[in-house]
Design an enzyme around this catalytic site. Structure first.
Site, PDB file in Angstrom:
ATOM      1  N   ASP A 188       0.861  -1.178   0.000  1.00 12.35           N
ATOM      2  CA  ASP A 188       0.000   0.000   0.000  1.00 12.35           C
ATOM      3  C   ASP A 188       0.899   1.229   0.000  1.00 12.35           C
ATOM      4  OD1 ASP A 188      -2.644   1.407   0.393  1.00 12.35           O
ATOM      5  OD2 ASP A 188      -1.620   2.062   2.214  1.00 12.35           O
ATOM      6  N   GLU A 273      -1.285  -1.458  -6.049  1.00 11.69           N
ATOM      7  CA  GLU A 273      -2.471  -0.762  -6.546  1.00 11.69           C
ATOM      8  C   GLU A 273      -2.158  -0.037  -7.845  1.00 11.69           C
ATOM      9  OE1 GLU A 273      -5.519   0.925  -3.385  1.00 11.69           O
ATOM     10  OE2 GLU A 273      -3.472   1.440  -2.830  1.00 11.69           O
ATOM     11  N   CYS A 326     -12.964  -4.160   5.618  1.00 13.17           N
ATOM     12  CA  CYS A 326     -12.497  -4.881   6.806  1.00 13.17           C
ATOM     13  C   CYS A 326     -11.878  -6.201   6.365  1.00 13.17           C
ATOM     14  CB  CYS A 326     -13.647  -5.123   7.776  1.00 13.17           C
ATOM     15  SG  CYS A 326     -13.173  -6.106   9.229  1.00 13.17           S
ATOM     16  N   CYS A 329     -14.012  -9.352   8.320  1.00 16.41           N
ATOM     17  CA  CYS A 329     -15.383  -9.786   7.990  1.00 16.41           C
ATOM     18  C   CYS A 329     -15.837  -9.360   6.598  1.00 16.41           C
ATOM     19  CB  CYS A 329     -16.364  -9.243   9.034  1.00 16.41           C
ATOM     20  SG  CYS A 329     -16.544  -7.430   9.000  1.00 16.41           S
ATOM     21  N   CYS A 345     -13.971  -1.911  13.232  1.00 20.55           N
ATOM     22  CA  CYS A 345     -15.108  -2.428  12.450  1.00 20.55           C
ATOM     23  C   CYS A 345     -16.231  -2.841  13.396  1.00 20.55           C
ATOM     24  CB  CYS A 345     -14.643  -3.601  11.599  1.00 20.55           C
ATOM     25  SG  CYS A 345     -15.952  -4.323  10.568  1.00 20.55           S
ATOM     26  N   CYS A 347     -17.491  -5.654  13.576  1.00 16.41           N
ATOM     27  CA  CYS A 347     -17.208  -6.994  14.084  1.00 16.41           C
ATOM     28  C   CYS A 347     -16.243  -6.979  15.252  1.00 16.41           C
ATOM     29  CB  CYS A 347     -16.670  -7.876  12.969  1.00 16.41           C
ATOM     30  SG  CYS A 347     -15.026  -7.391  12.371  1.00 16.41           S
ATOM     31  N   ASP A 354      -3.327   1.579   7.010  1.00 16.65           N
ATOM     32  CA  ASP A 354      -2.404   1.181   5.950  1.00 16.65           C
ATOM     33  C   ASP A 354      -2.141  -0.322   5.950  1.00 16.65           C
ATOM     34  OD1 ASP A 354      -2.220   3.845   5.227  1.00 16.65           O
ATOM     35  OD2 ASP A 354      -0.500   4.221   6.522  1.00 16.65           O
TER      36      ASP A 354
END
Length: 403
Positions: A188, A273, A326, A329, A345, A347, A354
């Site tokens: 990333d 990316e 996330c 999940c 999150c 969850c 990052d």
């Protein structure tokens, strides 16, 4: 599998006064011939709807050398002049195929000063390189050896804005693949951390331009005080600014080479990316930092090094919501401003922004590698209000495995 490639080896050299004068004349003649040929081709098209090819411009060059005001073109080696006509032909080919804009005229002050010599215009023996029209070999600093038994096919001599002289030798090289490994890494890209790996490691951005910003600003202030023109004092101040820029660029390039080489050697699969840097720099708040990070150079190095050493490079679509997804999940957060570096999150999973993005990028890349196709989520009909720094959609492709 051993790979055979054409590889350029670049070295710095220190010419004598006579060699520097000869090369400067060659650079000027190359620029003149390129501009004359470009003007001739442009005029022929707009006035007579004729396309002029390389053979026609080569015949023009022979006639130009016989005219009164252009007889000086015959004083330098003819090979760099012919090569610049081939480069112009390549520029027009790229233009007609839609890969580049219309060729532009070369500027005496702004364009790159270079000349290319083919094997008929130089002699390379016993580690010494002698160019056409020169009696003595170039004083090259051999910072690294050429491949054993290598014979340069072309030699390109250039001078940068800081006044440094370089020679680039194009040779046939054999690349041995790196030892196979099962490791895979997602990357990333960022600004505070140049890259964050899916392993949790963060590599700090050296910020080369910021470290030398005070020195650069001082040199630019001194340049702004000089009277505009071709004065010696202004040229000296301009070279001082160019030396600071060269220092920044050299340090950045060295850091990126070391980083990309390490990533390629340690991992069999590298996932990144597909960032569109030209759009990111439109954000004037972050444009300077984004340019200093040099993400495009990072990707370019990863691409050719992975190809050389038998690694797999997977590029995930830039609309993939790597930060808001996330990794535990699969829930996608509605909004995640840039100033939020850690989030929780529903969850219960706590994510470093990052590290979570790098893990999601790796998972998406492995899915592409295993199943084929691409990771392209459903896009909204309107993207107004989307941040130009991180373009992410509201929904992701289903079925991506979680790490």
């Amino acid at each position: 599998m051993i790979t055979h490639v054409k590889r350029a080896f670049k070295y710095r050299f220190y010419p004598t006064d006579a060699q520097a004068a000869e090369l400067s004349r060659t650079f000027g003649c190359v620029r003149k011939v390129y501009n004359l040929a470009l003007q001739a081709r442009t005029t022929a098209w707009y006035q007579r709807q004729e396309r002029v090819n390389y053979n026609a411009t080569s015949a023009m060059l022979t006639a130009w050398k016989k005219t009164g005001e252009l007889t000086y073109l015959a004083e330098v080696s003819s090979v760099p002049l012919q090569q610049c006509l081939r480069h112009l032909q390549g520029a027009f080919t790229s233009f007609f195929e839609g890969r580049a804009k219309y060729p532009r005229f070369k500027s005496r002050k702004k364009s790159r000063r270079s000349a290319e010599y083919t094997s008929s215009a130089f002699r390379y023996r016993d580690g010494q390189l002698t160019l056409a029209k020169m009696r003595e070999p170039l004083n090259i600093v051999w910072s690294r050896p050429l491949p054993e038994g290598a014979a340069p096919s072309t030699v390109t001599v250039s001078q940068d804005a800081a006044g440094r002289w370089f020679v680039s030798l194009l040779c046939d090289a054999t690349i041995t693949p790196a030892p196979a490994t099962t490791a895979a890494v997602g990357i990333d890209a960022g600004i505070t951390s140049l890259v964050t790996l899916s392993t949790g490691e963060k590599i700090t951005n050296p910020r080369h331009e910021r470290r030398d910003r005070a020195r650069l600003e001082k040199a630019q202030r001194e340049l702004s005080r000089k009277a505009k023109g071709d004065g010696a004092n202004r040229a000296k101040a301009r070279r001082k600014v160019a030396r600071v820029h060269a220092r920044i660029a050299d340090r950045r390039r060295d850091f990126l080479h070391k980083l990309t080489t390490r990533l390629v050697r340690e991992n069999q699969t590298v996932v990144i990316e597909d960032l569109t840097v030209r759009n990111l720099v439109k954000n004037h708040t972050l444009a300077r930092a984004v340019s200093d990070a040099a993400w495009r150079d990072l990707r370019t190095m990863l691409e050719y090094k992975c190809a050389w050493y038998g690694r797999e490079l997977v590029v995930v679509d830039r609309w993939f919501p790597s930060s808001k997804l996330c990794g535990a999940c699969g829930t996608i957060r509605a909004k995640l401003p840039l100033n939020v570096r850690e989030w929780t999150c529903e969850c219960g999973a706590v994510h470093d922004r990052d590290v979570n993005a790098a893990g999601n990028i790796l998972a998406a890349g492995l899915a592409v590698s295993a199943c084929g196709g691409g990771v392209r989520p459903q896009r909204e009909s309107s993207r107004t209000g989307q941040s130009s720094v991180k373009q992410e959609p509201q929904r992701a492709t289903a079925g991506i495995p979680r790490l």
